[in-house]
Every structure is written in structure tokens, then in C-alpha cells.
Design an enzyme around this catalytic site. Structure first.
Site, short mmCIF file in Angstrom:
data_model
loop_
_atom_site.label_atom_id
_atom_site.label_comp_id
_atom_site.label_asym_id
_atom_site.label_seq_id
_atom_site.Cartn_x
_atom_site.Cartn_y
_atom_site.Cartn_z
N SER A 16 1.07 -1.03 0.19
CA SER A 16 0.48 0.11 0.10
C SER A 16 0.84 1.03 -0.30
O SER A 16 2.09 1.26 -0.21
CB SER A 16 -0.99 0.04 1.00
OG SER A 16 -0.67 0.70 2.22
N ALA A 17 0.31 2.27 0.32
CA ALA A 17 0.66 4.04 0.26
C ALA A 17 -0.36 3.70 1.53
O ALA A 17 -0.65 4.41 1.40
CB ALA A 17 0.52 4.55 -0.61
#
Length: 400
Positions: free
Chosen positions: A88-89
Site C-alpha cells: 500500500s501507499a
């Protein structure tokens, strides 16, 4: 209104989480240059596709939200959410707070474990750091290199494809080490490859729960240990090499005749006492106090819930406990060499008697022995007050 890096920077300033000296950095590095076209904000089932709805995608990118970018180690490719989010970011405010803990200054050598999209490595490079970043997933590593090059940081960040728990000795010694995946056991390599006095910031937790807390370790002069406090309740995807190993807990399965020989007791505690929310202190503290224990709560709707506890085999066999919280008085069943529920119950009463201290009152000391074996010792208040797990074994005879 058009959103962009300045919008995100202003949002972080309003939340008072932007470290001093980082405002221009966040304004310089565009998050959109690192986020892929397909994202799932906040670990939801709602896919946002840049090609189908560019405005919604952009709003999500410049919001303070974590954005899932990969499911099931890349095996999943559909529009629906996969089984397990695996890259994920990170939420920008969490990233900013951990950068505050890291306190990286221009010119420092920084090792990052978990490149992901490359965004945080880009921020460190824009800060003037010399960055080595390790990513275990070859596809993610390749994309991160492309992202960094397109954003103008290709010559400032070296992206290594490999196991981040091994570090990268050739780039050290490092002044700072930033870890962007949940850790259960601090690898010796990170301490050995750090400079004396270096800072290591990582999300750390136990198998008791899925949550983490940011941990700020300072490496000792001899580089054989590090210690520091927990600073922030959070949750990160776990290092691939340190995801919960169900085999260590006996497959988290019950023997066929478990109900027949498990010992039954009761308790005055309730389900909500020992199973907190995602960022509550209680679950994290219980994990510190009850080592080698995997907890799995199971909800039964209007019929209550069960907290299952699985004790790892540390040389004496596995232990199991189940605390049932239904419409009647709670019932507890336990078997194996450890009375896991009694350990949890004693730890809760210890925590409650001290005014229910938060995660900020605890820390961890990590020591590397001569043979490379790592010891992790949680402490309360100060390093001179180590947490001692409650001893609750069955009597030698008649052990269930």
C-alpha cells in the site's frame, strides 16, 4: 478545486503532524507520481481506477488515506478486493509522524526496508538523504525504480530487490533505518549495519493482535543492541517473512477430544476488557505481557463472542484456551502446559491497577548475542523496569 502536493501539505499542517523542515519536501514530491492507476482506499472493496474516474482517484491520492496497491502478493488481479492486502501507499499523516521519529537530516545514509511505491524513498531523497531501499517483491521493486526515475530521484535512491530482514551491508553503516512493514522480531542485521547512535523506526507488534506501534530504537555504541519507546499506535502490512506462522501455534487447530479434557473455569472479565479496538492500548499491552501467544476473537452475533488463545510450542508443547462470552456467565476452557487465559487475566489486572497506561509508557530493548540470536525485552516506564510475563503453568501432575 484541483488537489495536489500543496493540498496534502496543507492538510498535514492542519493536523500538526508535519515535521520541521519537511514542508517543502512534501510539497516537492507528488504522491500521484508513485501511486498506480488502480487503488483501494483504506483497505476497502471500492476500487478506484484512474482511467475510469481520474478526479476521484486524484482526490484519494491527495487525501490522508492509506491506499492498497496490491492484494495477495500480486496474485490477485480482479476489480474486487483480494483476500490479503500486501502492499500500500501508507497514510500520509502516519508517514509524517514516523519521519518525525526518524529525524533524518540531509547527507545521512538511510536504509529503507519496504520500498512499496517508492514514495517515502522519494521524500527522503528530496530531504537530501542518501537512500538505499529494499523491496522483496520484484514487480514492486521494478515499478518503484521506474517511479523514482520519472520523478527525478532515480540517481538518488538505490532500490535493491531482496529480503529486507537481511539489510544491505554494502550501503552501511546507516545513520537511519526506516521500516515500512509490520515487524514481530527485529533482525540482527539492522542493528549490526547501523552506525553507533543510529535511529531505527519501525512498526512493531506481537502475534496477540494484528496491530502495531511505531517504535523508535537508538542503537548502542557497540552496535549489539538498541532500545527505545513506542510512539504511535498504527497498523501495517507485515513483513512477508514475519507473518503469523500458524504452524508455530499448532496450526491453530483443536485436538479431536479437546473439549473432553480441557479444564473449565470462569472469569469476571468481559470480552471488551481484553479485546480492544484497532488502536486501543489493551490488546497491545496484553501482547507485551503474554509472549508467544496468538489471539483470535470470533464474534457470534447476538450470541456473544469467543476469544481463542493459542500458545506456541517453546519446548513443552502447544497450549490452547477459549474464553466464551455469551448471554450467560463467561466460561473458560484451557489445555496444554500454559494456562493462557490466566496469563491474560493477570496481565489485564496488572495493567488496570496501574491506571491503564498507554502505549507511550512502554518500550523495547533489543539485544544481539554473539551467535546472532536476538532477544527482545519489553519494558514499562524505563528500561530498568522490564516486563516479566506472569507464570501460570499447570501443576506437574495431571496437566491437561
Amino acid at each position: 478545486m484541483t488537489v495536489g502536493p500543496d493540498t496534502l501539505t496543507a492538510l498535514l499542517k492542519r493536523k500538526d503532524v508535519l515535521p520541521a523542515g519537511w514542508e517543502s519536501v512534501f510539497g516537492m514530491v507528488a504522491r500521484e507520481d508513485f501511486v498506480p492507476a488502480r487503488i483501494w482506499p483504506d483497505d476497502t472493496d471500492a476500487l478506484l481506477d484512474r482511467d475510469r474516474d481520474p478526479e476521484a482517484w486524484r482526490r484519494a491520492v491527495y487525501s490522508d488515506r492509506a491506499l492498497v496497491t496490491q492484494w495477495d502478493d500480486g496474485r490477485h488481479s480482479g476489480a474486487e478486493a483480494g483476500r490479503l492486502a500486501t502492499s500500500s501507499a501508507s497514510m500520509p499523516s502516519t508517514l509524517a509522524e514516523m519521519l518525525y521519529d526518524l529525524d533524518a537530516a540531509p547527507g545521512m545514509r538511510v536504509l529503507e526496508v519496504g520500498t512499496g511505491t517508492g514514495y517515502s524513498a522519494g521524500l527522503l531523497a528530496a530531504r537530501g538523504c542518501r537512500v538505499t531501499s529494499i523491496e522483496v517483491d520484484p514487480h514492486l521493486a521494478r515499478r518503484a525504480r521506474e517511479n523514482l526515475a520519472a520523478a527525478g530521484f532515480g540517481d538518488l535512491v538505490e532500490v535493491i530487490t531482496g529480503d529486507g530482514t537481511l539489510g544491505h551491508r554494502a550501503g552501511g553503516p546507516y545513520d537511519r533505518i526506516q521500516v515500512t512493514a509490520g515487524v514481530r522480531r527485529v533482525p540482527a542485521a539492522w542493528i549490526e549495519q547501523a552506525a553507533p547512535g543510529a535511529v531505527i523506526v519501525l512498526p512493531w507488534g506481537t502475534d496477540y493482535g494484528s496491530g502495531d506501534c511505531a517504535l523508535r530504537l537508538v542503537v548502542g555504541a557497540d552496535r549489539r543492541g538498541a532500545s527505545g519507546p513506542f510512539t504511535l499506535a498504527t497498523a501495517f502490512m507485515k513483513l512477508r517473512a514475519q507473518r503469523p506462522d500458524w504452524r508455530r501455534y499448532g496450526g491453530a487447530a483443536l485436538p479431536d477430544d479437546w473439549a473432553a479434557y480441557a479444564r473449565a473455569t470462569t472469569t469476571t472479565l468481559g470480552y471488551d476488557d481484553v479485546v480492544g479496538g484497532p488502536f486501543d492500548s489493551v490488546g497491545f499491552v496484553l501482547g507485551l505481557c503474554v509472549p508467544d501467544c496468538l489471539a483470535r476473537p470470533v464474534l457470534h452475533g447476538i450470541f456473544g463472542a469467543t476469544l481463542w488463545l493459542y500458545g506456541a510450542d517453546t519446548g513443552r508443547g502447544h497450549s490452547i484456551a477459549a474464553a466464551d462470552f455469551g448471554t450467560d456467565a463467561p466460561t473458560v476452557r484451557q489445555s496444554g502446559p500454559r494456562r493462557l487465559w490466566h496469563e491474560v487475566e493477570a496481565s489485564w489486572h496488572w495493567w488496570n491497577a496501574r491506571g491503564r497506561p498507554t502505549i507511550h509508557d512502554f518500550g523495547l530493548t533489543v539485544t544481539v548475542a554473539g551467535d546472532g540470536v536476538v532477544d527482545q525485552q519489553p519494558w514499562y516506564g524505563a528500561t530498568t523496569f522490564p516486563l516479566v510475563p506472569p507464570a501460570h503453568d499447570w501443576p506437574a501432575a495431571g496437566r491437561g
